[in-house]
Design an enzyme around this catalytic site. Structure first.
Site, PDB file in Angstrom:
ATOM      1  CG  ASN A   1       3.380  17.613  48.001  1.00  0.00           C
ATOM      2  OD1 ASN A   1       3.091  17.140  49.210  1.00  0.00           O
ATOM      3  ND2 ASN A   1       3.807  16.760  47.125  1.00  0.00           N
TER       4      ASN A   1
ATOM      5  CG  HIS B   1      -0.521  13.445  48.513  1.00  0.00           C
ATOM      6  ND1 HIS B   1      -0.236  14.533  49.505  1.00  0.00           N
ATOM      7  CD2 HIS B   1       0.382  13.545  47.779  1.00  0.00           C
ATOM      8  CE1 HIS B   1       1.001  15.081  49.244  1.00  0.00           C
ATOM      9  NE2 HIS B   1       1.471  14.270  48.237  1.00  0.00           N
TER      10      HIS B   1
ATOM     11  CB  CYS C   1       2.618  11.840  50.023  1.00  0.00           C
ATOM     12  SG  CYS C   1       3.927  12.873  49.804  1.00  0.00           S
TER      13      CYS C   1
END
Length: 333
Positions: free
Chosen positions: A290, A260, A112
């Protein structure tokens, strides 16, 4: 001298899986998922659509938005933990597809935090005079590595790709801080299925290979959600503060914080601890979930397309995730 973002692009698969879809076979419902994650739906790639395919589509859109031709690109970096390709690199696949014949290409795996890492690498290449332009892509098919019977993970993840084109500019601003905490890496793991194959040559009477997967569960994403939450809410504000000290700026001077898109609760916790107004933290997690390294470039493209970022805006990008890794980067759009 550093580079400036001159083009953005993104792509998501057509198929959408909503929380109500998941509630048909999981012990959950739309309200439960939204309250805990902020996710309403996620895009899922089909059997014939790969991570590399999505990377190409996002790259093409970013190139078109930048006004550059493919042969003007000097460097292509793809960040992914879920590419369909081991060999060649996804970046080389993209190069071939868009005919960026002059580009040097490679992939990175920083989960990520990957897009920020790739962005920082490209800025280093530009600053040393090795390149003038770069194409940076985050692309993920997390649906392929998610256990869809595991309620604590499958409600979070989706598929998609985002890309930016960066070009050397004498007025470009860049600064970053990057950290890793490997001792807590067990909080978010997935083993490569190739590594779990047991090969015994000559063990049977026919001298054949004995190949089997030893533990298929390890080849899905395994996550300690509580540990990730504590890590992100503590460490991301610390790295944002460290970056602000390096650039000698106060947090209220920053126009937007692009975080993020892991979980809305995490983002709210970061905002509260950092004392950053939520209106300065744009979101797209509701519709995409996500998407690991694709989150920030997809968000950048959304804001650019809606004219919600203007020339001169001061922006901090902050990524965090597996590794455990985290970092923050300053740029001016």
């Amino acid at each position: 001298m550093f580079g400036k973002i001159i083009g953005t692009g993104s792509y998501v698969p057509k198929e959408i899986v909503t929380n109500k879809d998941l509630a048909q076979y999981l012990d959950t419902d739309d309200t439960w998922i939204r309250e805990r994650t902020g996710v309403k739906s996620r895009h899922i790639s089909g059997d014939k659509e790969t991570t590399a395919d999505m990377a190409v589509k996002a790259a093409e859109k970013a190139l078109e938005n930048s006004g550059l031709l493919p042969d003007e690109i000097d460097l292509i970096i793809v960040s992914s933990v879920s590419s369909n390709l081991v060999l060649p690199s996804t970046a080389c696949f993209v190069q071939k597809a868009i005919n960026a014949k002059n580009a040097f290409c490679f992939d990175i795996n920083v989960a990520c935090t990957g897009f920020i890492t790739a962005y920082n690498i490209s800025q280093t290449f530009i600053n040393t005079g090795l390149i003038n332009t770069a194409l940076i892509i985050g692309a993920e098919s997390l649906s392929k590595i998610t256990d869809w019977s595991d309620r604590k993970t499958c409600i979070l993840f989706g598929d998609g790709a985002g890309a930016v084109v960066i070009k050397k500019d004498e007025n470009a601003m860049f600064e970053t801080v990057m950290f890793s905490n490997g001792k807590n890496g067990d909080a978010l793991t997935m083993e490569n299925p190739f590594a779990l194959r047991k090969t015994n040559l000559g063990k049977n009477h026919q001298g054949q290979f004995d190949i089997a997967f030893q533990d298929i569960q390890k080849t899905y994403i395994n996550m300690d959600g509580g540990e990730i939450f504590k890590f992100a809410v503590k460490k991301v504000p610390e790295c944002i503060e460290a970056l602000l000290e390096k650039i000698h700026m106060d947090k209220d001077e920053i126009d937007k914080y692009l975080l993020h898109q892991a979980n809305s609760r995490i983002i709210e916790g970061i905002a509260k601890r950092s004392k950053i107004p939520l209106e300065k933290i744009p979101l797209n997690i509701e519709d995409y979930g996500n998407v690991s390294s694709a989150c920030i470039p997809m968000l950048l493209d959304k804001l650019n397309g809606l004219d919600e970022i203007k020339a001169g805006d001061k922006i901090i990008m902050a990524g965090f995730g597996a590794g455990l890794s985290y970092g923050a980067t300053y740029l001016e759009f």
